[in-house]
Write a protein that holds these residues in place. Structure first.
Motif, PDB file in Angstrom:
ATOM      1  N   GLU A  23      -3.203   6.392 -11.127  1.00  0.00           N
ATOM      2  CA  GLU A  23      -2.399   7.413 -11.796  1.00  0.00           C
ATOM      3  C   GLU A  23      -2.719   8.812 -11.270  1.00  0.00           C
ATOM      4  OE1 GLU A  23      -0.111   6.896 -14.708  1.00  0.00           O
ATOM      5  OE2 GLU A  23      -0.132   4.977 -13.636  1.00  0.00           O
ATOM      6  N   ALA A  24      -3.965   9.026 -10.818  1.00  0.00           N
ATOM      7  CA  ALA A  24      -4.399  10.372 -10.432  1.00  0.00           C
ATOM      8  C   ALA A  24      -4.187  10.678  -8.956  1.00  0.00           C
ATOM      9  CB  ALA A  24      -5.878  10.546 -10.772  1.00  0.00           C
ATOM     10  N   THR A  25      -4.067   9.664  -8.100  1.00  0.00           N
ATOM     11  CA  THR A  25      -3.997   9.915  -6.666  1.00  0.00           C
ATOM     12  C   THR A  25      -2.694  10.586  -6.259  1.00  0.00           C
ATOM     13  OG1 THR A  25      -4.163   8.904  -4.470  1.00  0.00           O
ATOM     14  CG2 THR A  25      -3.017   7.640  -6.160  1.00  0.00           C
ATOM     15  N   ASN A  26      -2.751  11.346  -5.169  1.00  0.00           N
ATOM     16  CA  ASN A  26      -1.542  11.983  -4.630  1.00  0.00           C
ATOM     17  C   ASN A  26      -0.735  11.040  -3.751  1.00  0.00           C
ATOM     18  OD1 ASN A  26      -1.844  14.552  -5.803  1.00  0.00           O
ATOM     19  ND2 ASN A  26      -3.345  15.136  -4.241  1.00  0.00           N
ATOM     20  N   ASP A  27      -1.327   9.917  -3.357  1.00  0.00           N
ATOM     21  CA  ASP A  27      -0.593   8.925  -2.570  1.00  0.00           C
ATOM     22  C   ASP A  27       0.281   8.085  -3.494  1.00  0.00           C
ATOM     23  OD1 ASP A  27      -1.762   9.777  -0.249  1.00  0.00           O
ATOM     24  OD2 ASP A  27      -3.302   8.227  -0.230  1.00  0.00           O
ATOM     25  N   VAL A  28       1.431   7.715  -2.985  1.00  0.00           N
ATOM     26  CA  VAL A  28       2.348   6.863  -3.745  1.00  0.00           C
ATOM     27  C   VAL A  28       1.806   5.431  -3.764  1.00  0.00           C
ATOM     28  CG1 VAL A  28       4.665   5.843  -3.765  1.00  0.00           C
ATOM     29  CG2 VAL A  28       4.364   8.272  -3.232  1.00  0.00           C
ATOM     30  N   ILE A  29       1.838   4.818  -4.904  1.00  0.00           N
ATOM     31  CA  ILE A  29       1.455   3.408  -5.027  1.00  0.00           C
ATOM     32  C   ILE A  29       2.611   2.657  -5.687  1.00  0.00           C
ATOM     33  CG2 ILE A  29      -0.119   1.750  -6.092  1.00  0.00           C
ATOM     34  CD1 ILE A  29      -2.310   3.824  -5.913  1.00  0.00           C
ATOM     35  N   ILE A  30       3.024   1.581  -5.023  1.00  0.00           N
ATOM     36  CA  ILE A  30       4.080   0.715  -5.542  1.00  0.00           C
ATOM     37  C   ILE A  30       3.556  -0.715  -5.507  1.00  0.00           C
ATOM     38  CG2 ILE A  30       6.457  -0.108  -5.272  1.00  0.00           C
ATOM     39  CD1 ILE A  30       7.059   2.422  -3.665  1.00  0.00           C
ATOM     40  N   VAL A  31       3.712  -1.444  -6.580  1.00  0.00           N
ATOM     41  CA  VAL A  31       3.353  -2.860  -6.620  1.00  0.00           C
ATOM     42  C   VAL A  31       4.623  -3.657  -6.880  1.00  0.00           C
ATOM     43  CG1 VAL A  31       1.951  -4.645  -7.725  1.00  0.00           C
ATOM     44  CG2 VAL A  31       1.052  -2.302  -7.503  1.00  0.00           C
ATOM     45  N   THR A  32       4.814  -4.718  -6.092  1.00  0.00           N
ATOM     46  CA  THR A  32       6.031  -5.529  -6.219  1.00  0.00           C
ATOM     47  C   THR A  32       5.674  -6.997  -6.369  1.00  0.00           C
ATOM     48  OG1 THR A  32       6.336  -6.098  -3.871  1.00  0.00           O
ATOM     49  CG2 THR A  32       7.143  -3.933  -4.603  1.00  0.00           C
ATOM     50  N   ASP A 109       3.729   7.298   5.856  1.00  0.00           N
ATOM     51  CA  ASP A 109       2.735   6.435   6.493  1.00  0.00           C
ATOM     52  C   ASP A 109       2.478   5.329   5.474  1.00  0.00           C
ATOM     53  OD1 ASP A 109      -0.023   5.377   6.984  1.00  0.00           O
ATOM     54  OD2 ASP A 109       0.138   6.705   8.703  1.00  0.00           O
ATOM     55  N   LEU A 110       2.946   4.137   5.784  1.00  0.00           N
ATOM     56  CA  LEU A 110       3.051   3.052   4.811  1.00  0.00           C
ATOM     57  C   LEU A 110       2.048   1.943   5.106  1.00  0.00           C
ATOM     58  CD1 LEU A 110       4.669   1.413   2.611  1.00  0.00           C
ATOM     59  CD2 LEU A 110       6.148   0.666   4.479  1.00  0.00           C
ATOM     60  N   ARG A 111       1.260   1.600   4.096  1.00  0.00           N
ATOM     61  CA  ARG A 111       0.378   0.435   4.184  1.00  0.00           C
ATOM     62  C   ARG A 111       0.717  -0.514   3.040  1.00  0.00           C
ATOM     63  NH1 ARG A 111      -4.120   0.777   7.498  1.00  0.00           N
ATOM     64  NH2 ARG A 111      -4.438   2.817   8.458  1.00  0.00           N
ATOM     65  N   ILE A 112       0.891  -1.788   3.366  1.00  0.00           N
ATOM     66  CA  ILE A 112       1.175  -2.797   2.346  1.00  0.00           C
ATOM     67  C   ILE A 112       0.139  -3.910   2.483  1.00  0.00           C
ATOM     68  CG2 ILE A 112       2.870  -4.390   1.373  1.00  0.00           C
ATOM     69  CD1 ILE A 112       5.061  -2.799   2.734  1.00  0.00           C
ATOM     70  N   VAL A 113      -0.458  -4.274   1.354  1.00  0.00           N
ATOM     71  CA  VAL A 113      -1.459  -5.345   1.369  1.00  0.00           C
ATOM     72  C   VAL A 113      -1.038  -6.425   0.376  1.00  0.00           C
ATOM     73  CG1 VAL A 113      -3.366  -3.870   2.063  1.00  0.00           C
ATOM     74  CG2 VAL A 113      -2.856  -4.144  -0.352  1.00  0.00           C
ATOM     75  N   PRO A 114      -1.222  -7.691   0.722  1.00  0.00           N
ATOM     76  CA  PRO A 114      -0.959  -8.773  -0.241  1.00  0.00           C
ATOM     77  C   PRO A 114      -2.108  -8.882  -1.240  1.00  0.00           C
ATOM     78  CG  PRO A 114      -1.654  -9.688   1.876  1.00  0.00           C
ATOM     79  CD  PRO A 114      -1.579  -8.208   2.057  1.00  0.00           C
ATOM     80  N   LEU A 115      -1.778  -9.065  -2.498  1.00  0.00           N
ATOM     81  CA  LEU A 115      -2.778  -9.277  -3.547  1.00  0.00           C
ATOM     82  C   LEU A 115      -2.776 -10.758  -3.906  1.00  0.00           C
ATOM     83  CD1 LEU A 115      -1.978  -6.200  -5.840  1.00  0.00           C
ATOM     84  CD2 LEU A 115      -3.543  -6.339  -3.893  1.00  0.00           C
ATOM     85  N   ARG A 116      -3.955 -11.371  -3.948  1.00  0.00           N
ATOM     86  CA  ARG A 116      -4.063 -12.828  -4.125  1.00  0.00           C
ATOM     87  C   ARG A 116      -4.826 -13.168  -5.397  1.00  0.00           C
ATOM     88  NH1 ARG A 116      -2.877 -15.123   0.973  1.00  0.00           N
ATOM     89  NH2 ARG A 116      -2.846 -13.536   2.642  1.00  0.00           N
ATOM     90  N   GLY A 120      -6.186 -17.920  -3.765  1.00  0.00           N
ATOM     91  CA  GLY A 120      -5.659 -17.383  -2.518  1.00  0.00           C
ATOM     92  C   GLY A 120      -4.154 -17.247  -2.455  1.00  0.00           C
ATOM     93  N   LYS A 121      -3.461 -17.565  -3.537  1.00  0.00           N
ATOM     94  CA  LYS A 121      -2.006 -17.436  -3.553  1.00  0.00           C
ATOM     95  C   LYS A 121      -1.612 -15.971  -3.735  1.00  0.00           C
ATOM     96  CE  LYS A 121       2.134 -18.846  -6.090  1.00  0.00           C
ATOM     97  NZ  LYS A 121       2.656 -19.584  -7.263  1.00  0.00           N
ATOM     98  N   ILE A 122      -0.623 -15.521  -2.953  1.00  0.00           N
ATOM     99  CA  ILE A 122      -0.153 -14.146  -3.063  1.00  0.00           C
ATOM    100  C   ILE A 122       0.666 -13.996  -4.346  1.00  0.00           C
ATOM    101  CG2 ILE A 122       1.301 -12.348  -2.037  1.00  0.00           C
ATOM    102  CD1 ILE A 122       0.637 -13.505   0.706  1.00  0.00           C
ATOM    103  N   THR A 123       0.228 -13.065  -5.182  1.00  0.00           N
ATOM    104  CA  THR A 123       0.931 -12.828  -6.447  1.00  0.00           C
ATOM    105  C   THR A 123       1.736 -11.528  -6.433  1.00  0.00           C
ATOM    106  OG1 THR A 123      -0.970 -11.665  -7.398  1.00  0.00           O
ATOM    107  CG2 THR A 123      -0.860 -14.053  -7.715  1.00  0.00           C
ATOM    108  N   HIS A 124       1.308 -10.586  -5.614  1.00  0.00           N
ATOM    109  CA  HIS A 124       1.973  -9.286  -5.542  1.00  0.00           C
ATOM    110  C   HIS A 124       1.749  -8.671  -4.157  1.00  0.00           C
ATOM    111  CE1 HIS A 124       1.189  -9.811  -9.877  1.00  0.00           C
ATOM    112  NE2 HIS A 124       2.300  -9.106 -10.067  1.00  0.00           N
ATOM    113  N   PHE A 125       2.570  -7.668  -3.851  1.00  0.00           N
ATOM    114  CA  PHE A 125       2.309  -6.800  -2.713  1.00  0.00           C
ATOM    115  C   PHE A 125       2.072  -5.391  -3.256  1.00  0.00           C
ATOM    116  CE2 PHE A 125       4.961  -9.968  -0.363  1.00  0.00           C
ATOM    117  CZ  PHE A 125       3.978 -10.392   0.504  1.00  0.00           C
ATOM    118  N   ALA A 126       1.064  -4.704  -2.717  1.00  0.00           N
ATOM    119  CA  ALA A 126       0.783  -3.324  -3.108  1.00  0.00           C
ATOM    120  C   ALA A 126       1.002  -2.417  -1.905  1.00  0.00           C
ATOM    121  CB  ALA A 126      -0.650  -3.186  -3.613  1.00  0.00           C
TER     122      ALA A 126
END
Length: 315
Positions: A23-32, A109-116, A120-126
């Motif tokens: 909530e506090a960071t200046n970088d955008v965070i999106i979880v899908t 500048d976009l970084r996307i990481v899989p959340l498992r 080990g199953k991918i449940t979300h992308f951040a």
């Protein structure tokens, strides 16, 4: 009695603190969600930085796809590359053009990481996104300056040759080659007796003539043509989609446009002419071969009396 060592295990870090960081960071965070086929992925979380950058509130974004931020200007090749990596469960690092709610363009500048989960199953992308719009604008400005001729403002040698080389690569990669001479032509222009203009009137007048020629040519090109200053009093013109005969007619019209009316200079009107050599691209050509042939044709025009066009077929 042996002393008991203190535990090396750090205390658990509460997930609520991660939420505060997001909530506090200046970088955008999106979880899908992880589903990549339409209508997914769907947004399940955005932080306040997302709203500040895009203009969309969390309520407006959650449940929708991140595609809501993309328009025709967003690079399709980059999007396809992102999708392939995500489908493969890999991390992504790309630079991407997106659009805010009001239509404003911004670069990320976009970084996307899989959340498992535990198995080990991918449940979300951040996605963690940093606004680099100002950096991109400064880079674009520097590239534009680097690619422009300082006197005339038209593309310089480096920029024009990059365009020609790129188009040659496309022409040579076509599975079905057209007949020779039907794809594109290159013309070299050289101002006749330009040294005499400088000697008689000074370099300021010579510069005014070159600027006038660049303006006059630019105003009379087809939209598909690419003009550049090669250096000194020499210009080059790349003409896609024409036969050699058509190109010869096009550049002869430009020759007349240059030579029939004088150019206004600090010393008064100055009249000049140009000698032009033109040649057609052939499937066996590379950039050097094509330029050498255009250059040979131009010097043939000068030797034949100047103020004329010489067309040279490939060999």
């Amino acid at each position: 009695m042996k002393k008991t060592e203190p535990s090396r295990l750090a205390p658990a870090f509460p997930t609520s603190l991660f939420a505060q960081l997001a909530e506090a960071t200046n970088d955008v965070i999106i979880v899908t969600t992880p589903d990549m086929e339409l209508p997914g992925p769907r947004i399940v979380y955005v932080n306040p930085a997302f709203t500040r950058l895009t203009g969309y509130t969390a309520d407006e974004a959650i449940g929708r796809s991140p595609r809501m931020l993309q328009r025709s200007g967003t690079d399709r090749v980059t999007l396809d590359a992102i999708k392939r990596r995500l489908v493969a469960g890999l991390e992504v690092h790309e630079k991407l053009l997106n659009y805010a709610k009001g239509g404003e363009r911004y670069w990320l500048d976009l970084r996307i990481v899989p959340l498992r989960d535990e198995v080990g199953k991918i449940t979300h992308f951040a996605a963690i996104e940093r606004d680099i719009t100002m950096d991109k604008r400064r880079l674009d400005e520097l590239e534009m300056v680097a690619d422009r001729d300082g006197l005339t403002g038209i593309p310089n040698r480096r920029a024009l040759l990059r365009v020609i080389e790129s188009e040659i690569a496309v022409l040579r990669s076509r599975s079905t080659a057209r007949p020779y001479g039907r794809d594109a032509c290159l013309a070299f222009f050289d101002v006749d007796h330009f040294k005499s203009v400088n000697d008689a009137h000074g370099h300021g007048v010579g510069d005014a003539v070159l600027l006038g020629i660049a303006d006059r040519l630019t105003e009379n090109l087809r939209r598909s043509d690419a003009l550049g200053r090669m250096g000194g009093e020499e210009f080059a013109l790349w003409m896609p989609g024409v036969t050699l005969r058509d190109a010869q007619e096009l550049v002869d019209r430009l020759r007349r446009i240059v030579s029939e009316q004088p150019f206004e200079t600090p010393s008064g009107p100055v009249k000049v002419s140009v000698s032009i050599g033109v040649t057609a691209f052939q499937p066996i050509d590379n950039l050097v071969h094509l330029m050498n042939r255009a250059d040979t044709a131009m010097y043939s025009a000068k030797k034949a009396g100047r103020n004329r066009v010489v067309a040279l077929e490939g060999t």
